[in-house]
Enzyme design. Structure first.
Site, PDB file in Angstrom:
ATOM      1  N   THR A  15      55.810  23.065  23.205  1.00 15.54           N
ATOM      2  CA  THR A  15      56.777  22.476  22.270  1.00 15.54           C
ATOM      3  C   THR A  15      56.192  21.306  21.506  1.00 15.54           C
ATOM      4  OG1 THR A  15      58.658  23.159  23.633  1.00 15.54           O
ATOM      5  CG2 THR A  15      59.030  21.341  22.113  1.00 15.54           C
ATOM      6  N   THR A  87      56.311  22.668  28.635  1.00 12.93           N
ATOM      7  CA  THR A  87      56.941  22.132  29.844  1.00 12.93           C
ATOM      8  C   THR A  87      57.374  23.209  30.828  1.00 12.93           C
ATOM      9  OG1 THR A  87      59.117  22.088  28.759  1.00 12.93           O
ATOM     10  CG2 THR A  87      57.777  20.085  28.628  1.00 12.93           C
ATOM     11  N   ASP A  88      57.643  24.430  30.365  1.00  6.61           N
ATOM     12  CA  ASP A  88      58.254  25.421  31.248  1.00  6.61           C
ATOM     13  C   ASP A  88      57.398  25.753  32.459  1.00  6.61           C
ATOM     14  OD1 ASP A  88      60.522  25.515  29.739  1.00  6.61           O
ATOM     15  OD2 ASP A  88      60.087  27.436  28.767  1.00  6.61           O
ATOM     16  N   LYS A 158      59.884  20.634  37.046  1.00  4.07           N
ATOM     17  CA  LYS A 158      60.768  20.505  35.889  1.00  4.07           C
ATOM     18  C   LYS A 158      62.207  20.670  36.365  1.00  4.07           C
ATOM     19  CE  LYS A 158      61.707  22.025  31.190  1.00  4.07           C
ATOM     20  NZ  LYS A 158      61.431  22.980  30.089  1.00  4.07           N
ATOM     21  N   TYR A 278      65.751  24.912  64.449  1.00  3.34           N
ATOM     22  CA  TYR A 278      66.693  25.958  64.841  1.00  3.34           C
ATOM     23  C   TYR A 278      65.969  27.134  65.502  1.00  3.34           C
ATOM     24  CZ  TYR A 278      70.175  23.512  62.040  1.00  3.34           C
ATOM     25  OH  TYR A 278      71.033  22.572  61.537  1.00  3.34           O
TER      26      TYR A 278
END
Length: 331
Positions: A15, A87-88, A158, A278
């Site tokens: 971007t 950024t993705d 992100k 657990y």
């Protein structure tokens, strides 16, 4: 002003360098960064190297290897490297480079933006300036700089699709923040890394990230084995809970028996998986499942991909996840 630091800016698209096209924003290259590069050149000796021009959703392991090779090639020619990236998938790329470049001896800083630099209100200029300041700091490692904060690449996630505070440092503090004193480094958050810098880019693409859901068929693990997968990262419930009724553990047991490395992390963004709490978790450990502890899914997946790519056996992979290579896990 004397320009004491030589910083290399690598561009990969994203971007920050995008431009408006007929079908929406399209990834661009160094031309879209020219004005900001000129501004930064008042403070640094800036050189630009264009690696490729891609939306980060199209950046895959092959591109990780290309970036890692370029960083290793350039590391002796500059004081620090800034990588402009979408950024993705930035957290995946930054995590992958953390493992592919063990002992990296200069700062390598990823950054990007939520609005392109062509937009009057873009967050890109601030992010670039923070990244350049970190690249000039002399602190070695792989980092992400965003919204006036710097974090380890292998701890970055992100968390917002459009907000300017797009990335957070998960389960560890920020490496640095921009304050009224400039770039304030939190030295207590720096990991201890040893060894000479190396390029080890081999990585396996046969790793699957699986988010556990109620009622998931255990047959998926045998299906993944038949498809050739060598590793699986499971985002389990809470501390590492996995449904055990209706043969829920059968598929995992079969996967481990077939030589697949199975790492269990948690779907919870913060805190840590702990399979010792657990009964179901202890059953998993008895089968040979690997604890992911407080690693991000991005770091767990890329570390597993890297370990398998290095030719490690399942037992060696298990030992790999018991150590911290670059601050990706809290021991």
């Amino acid at each position: 002003m004397k320009k004491e630091k030589h910083i290399l800016l690598m561009t990969t698209g994203g971007t920050i360098a995008s431009r408006q096209g007929t079908e929406g924003l399209e990834p661009g290259g160094p031309k879209e960064l020219e004005q900001e590069i000129a501004n930064l050149s008042a403070y640094y000796d800036v050189r630009v190297r264009d690696i490729f021009c891609l939306d980060s959703s199209n950046i895959r392991p092959d591109e990780w290897q290309a970036i890692a090779a370029a960083v290793f090639e350039e590391r002796g020619k500059c004081d620090g490297i800034v990588i402009a990236h979408g950024t993705d998938t930035m957290a995946y790329t930054a995590s992958a480079l953390t493992f592919m470049l063990p002992g990296i001896d200069i700062p390598v800083v990823f950054t990007g933006s939520q609005l392109p630099l062509s937009h009057m209100l873009s967050d890109g200029p601030d992010n670039l300036r923070t990244a350049f300041a970190m690249a000039a700091s002399g602190i070695p490692g792989v980092f992400v700089a965003f919204d006036r904060k710097v974090m380890l690449g292998c701890r970055s996630v992100k968390v917002r699709a459009s907000g300017f505070s797009a990335f957070e440092s998960i389960n560890t503090g920020y490496i640095a923040r921009v304050t009224d004193r400039g770039l304030a480094i939190a030295e207590e958050n720096l990991p201890v890394c040893a060894g000479p810098a190396a390029l080890r880019p081999e990585i396996s693409k046969n790793v699957f990230l699986l988010k556990l859901t109620p009622g998931l068929s255990p047959a998926i693990f045998e299906a993944l084995a038949e498809m050739g997968y060598k590793g699986v990262v499971i985002e389990a419930f809470g501390l590492g809970g996995i449904n055990v009724l209706n043969r829920g553990l059968h598929g995992i047991r079969r996967a481990v028996e077939m030589g697949i490395s199975v790492v269990v992390t948690t779907q919870c963004l913060y805190d840590s998986a702990n399979l010792r709490v657990y009964q179901v978790g202890n059953r998993l450990l008895d089968m040979g499942v690997i604890q992911g502890w407080d690693m991000t899914s991005e770091a767990a997946m890329t570390k597993l991909m890297w370990g398998i790519g290095q030719g490690m056996t399942p037992e060696e992979i298990k030992k790999l996840f018991e150590i911290s290579l670059a601050g990706e896990i809290t021991l």
